[in-house]
Scaffold this active site. Sequence first.
Site, PDB file in Angstrom:
ATOM      1  N   ASP A   1       0.813  -1.252   0.092  1.00 21.87           N
ATOM      2  CA  ASP A   1       0.135   0.039   0.105  1.00 21.87           C
ATOM      3  C   ASP A   1       0.876   1.303  -0.011  1.00 21.87           C
ATOM      4  O   ASP A   1       0.842   2.259  -0.743  1.00 21.87           O
ATOM      5  CB  ASP A   1      -0.904   0.102   1.242  1.00 21.87           C
ATOM      6  CG  ASP A   1      -1.878   1.189   1.339  1.00 21.87           C
ATOM      7  OD1 ASP A   1      -2.497   1.244   0.445  1.00 21.87           O
ATOM      8  OD2 ASP A   1      -1.491   1.901   2.279  1.00 21.87           O
TER       9      ASP A   1
ATOM     10  N   GLU B   1      -1.829  -5.606  -4.530  1.00 20.39           N
ATOM     11  CA  GLU B   1      -1.126  -4.506  -3.598  1.00 20.39           C
ATOM     12  C   GLU B   1      -0.037  -5.453  -3.056  1.00 20.39           C
ATOM     13  O   GLU B   1       1.257  -4.968  -2.761  1.00 20.39           O
ATOM     14  CB  GLU B   1      -1.896  -4.164  -2.512  1.00 20.39           C
ATOM     15  CG  GLU B   1      -1.676  -2.699  -2.116  1.00 20.39           C
ATOM     16  CD  GLU B   1      -2.989  -1.937  -1.619  1.00 20.39           C
ATOM     17  OE1 GLU B   1      -3.460  -0.928  -1.727  1.00 20.39           O
ATOM     18  OE2 GLU B   1      -3.675  -2.636  -0.519  1.00 20.39           O
TER      19      GLU B   1
END
Length: 241
Positions: free
Chosen positions: A56, A127
């Site tokens: 992230d 991610e």
Amino acid sequence: MPTAQAPDRPAQLKAFLAGLGLKPPAGADLAPLDAALTHTSAGLAVDHERLEFLGDAVLRLAATEYLEREQPQLGVGQSSALRAQLVSDRWLAELGEHCGVEAALRIGPMAAGDQAGRATLRAEACEAVVGALYRIWGGRLEPVLEWLTPHWRAAAAELEADPDRHNWKSALQEWSQGLRRGLPDYRSEEISTIHADPRRFRCVVRLGEDRLGEGWGRSRRVAEQEAARQALERLRPARGS
């Protein structure tokens, strides 16, 4: 989607990297990629969560670097708005579908049967893969940028051609203000407490006494955007007049 140990996992991981256009450094340990592509529901010793957390942060940094290189003319506000689109859950889910991440993803049988959660699985996996690439390449952004830059270019071109694309709240606000009807009112409620549940939040958007749309999402922001999208679909004839 695999639910158990795939035969010759190292070969599968190398093939996945090749599909991203990447060749790992000689002698590289692909354990981070194996973990990134192993969902917690698989019940194995490694899973994706910590790499998703890392990914992230790395994703936002890589997107910032991409915009500095490719869109230096944009102001800070414009860059921030575009970056939000380029790292969104929706975009990550589409990326995962394009890259075939599900073919290499190990998950448990219950998650495999959850059709409504597939987009969330793809987004989380992508991610985590970003975090894995950062680890495998020793903290370098270049492999992440090499993988994502072509996809970001395509997404940026789509957004330039249609500025309202995937920014439905902004489009709905512009429509309502253009008619001097004030601002849309979004009311959200948490329905589920399960992390990443695609129906965790429910949002209803109104304009005055009129109910315009309803949306669901794993965050309030996603639910609000979906509600705005539903409203715009309903209002399409009026917007075109």
